[in-house]
Design an enzyme around this catalytic site. Structure first.
Site, short mmCIF file in Angstrom:
data_model
loop_
_atom_site.label_atom_id
_atom_site.label_comp_id
_atom_site.label_asym_id
_atom_site.label_seq_id
_atom_site.Cartn_x
_atom_site.Cartn_y
_atom_site.Cartn_z
N HIS A 102 0.84 -1.20 0.00
CA HIS A 102 0.00 0.00 0.00
C HIS A 102 0.87 1.24 0.00
CE1 HIS A 102 0.75 -1.25 4.15
NE2 HIS A 102 0.81 0.04 4.44
N HIS A 104 1.05 5.21 1.33
CA HIS A 104 0.52 6.21 2.24
C HIS A 104 0.52 7.56 1.53
CE1 HIS A 104 1.14 3.86 6.08
NE2 HIS A 104 2.00 3.23 5.29
#
Ligand code: AMP
Length: 142
Positions: A102, A104
């Site tokens: 992922h 941020h």
């Protein structure tokens, strides 16, 4: 790195856990970080099951980067933050706490230190209000 099907983001992607969802398309998904380092801290992930960047297919990586750019614009507009940090950790030793790759998106504000990583849960009402603002900015940006 082998993929754990029961990591928290895999469970969010399957709808087994709630999230403050910001965006979804065929290949990617985005929601607010529940322990934000700053107001508007958002996460973008591929739906493809991959623990770290090196495991991701080129197509999923491309889709994730395009969604990261799209959401970064919306987060910046919604928060008014003059700058953003984009971060991505690979492996626990590098600070990764959830083993599904992922990105941020962390808004940076003048004279404001970032809060600690994955430490303190945000007020649910504040997260819901932020979600409204980011979703509205996404819609406005088209
Ligand atoms: P990393 O340490 O790079 O793997 O980042 C994981 C991020 O996920 C941290 O910033 C956590 O605050 C965030 N996080 C953990 N659990 C949840 C959850 N259930 N919903 C939203 N964000 C979460």
């Amino acid at each position: 790195m082998s993929y754990d099907n029961n990591n928290v983001f895999a469970r969010i992607l399957r709808g087994e856990l709630p999230c403050q969802k910001l965006y979804e398309d065929d290949a990617t998904f985005a929601f607010l970080d529940i322990m934000p380092q700053s107001d508007g801290h958002s996460l973008v992930l591929p739906k493809e099951p991959a623990a770290v960047l090196a495991d991701l297919s080129p197509a999923a990586l491309q889709a994730t980067m395009l969604t990261t750019q799209k959401l970064a614009r919306a987060v910046q507009q919604a928060t008014g933050a003059p700058g953003l940090r984009i971060a991505q950790f690979n492996g626990a030793v590098a600070g990764q706490t959830v083993p599904h790759v992922h990105f941020h998106i962390i808004p940076c504000y003048p004279q404001q230190e970032l809060r600690a990583h994955a430490r303190e849960s945000a007020d649910p009402a504040a997260l819901a209000a932020m979600r409204e603002k980011v979703v509205a900015a996404l819609a406005a940006l088209g």
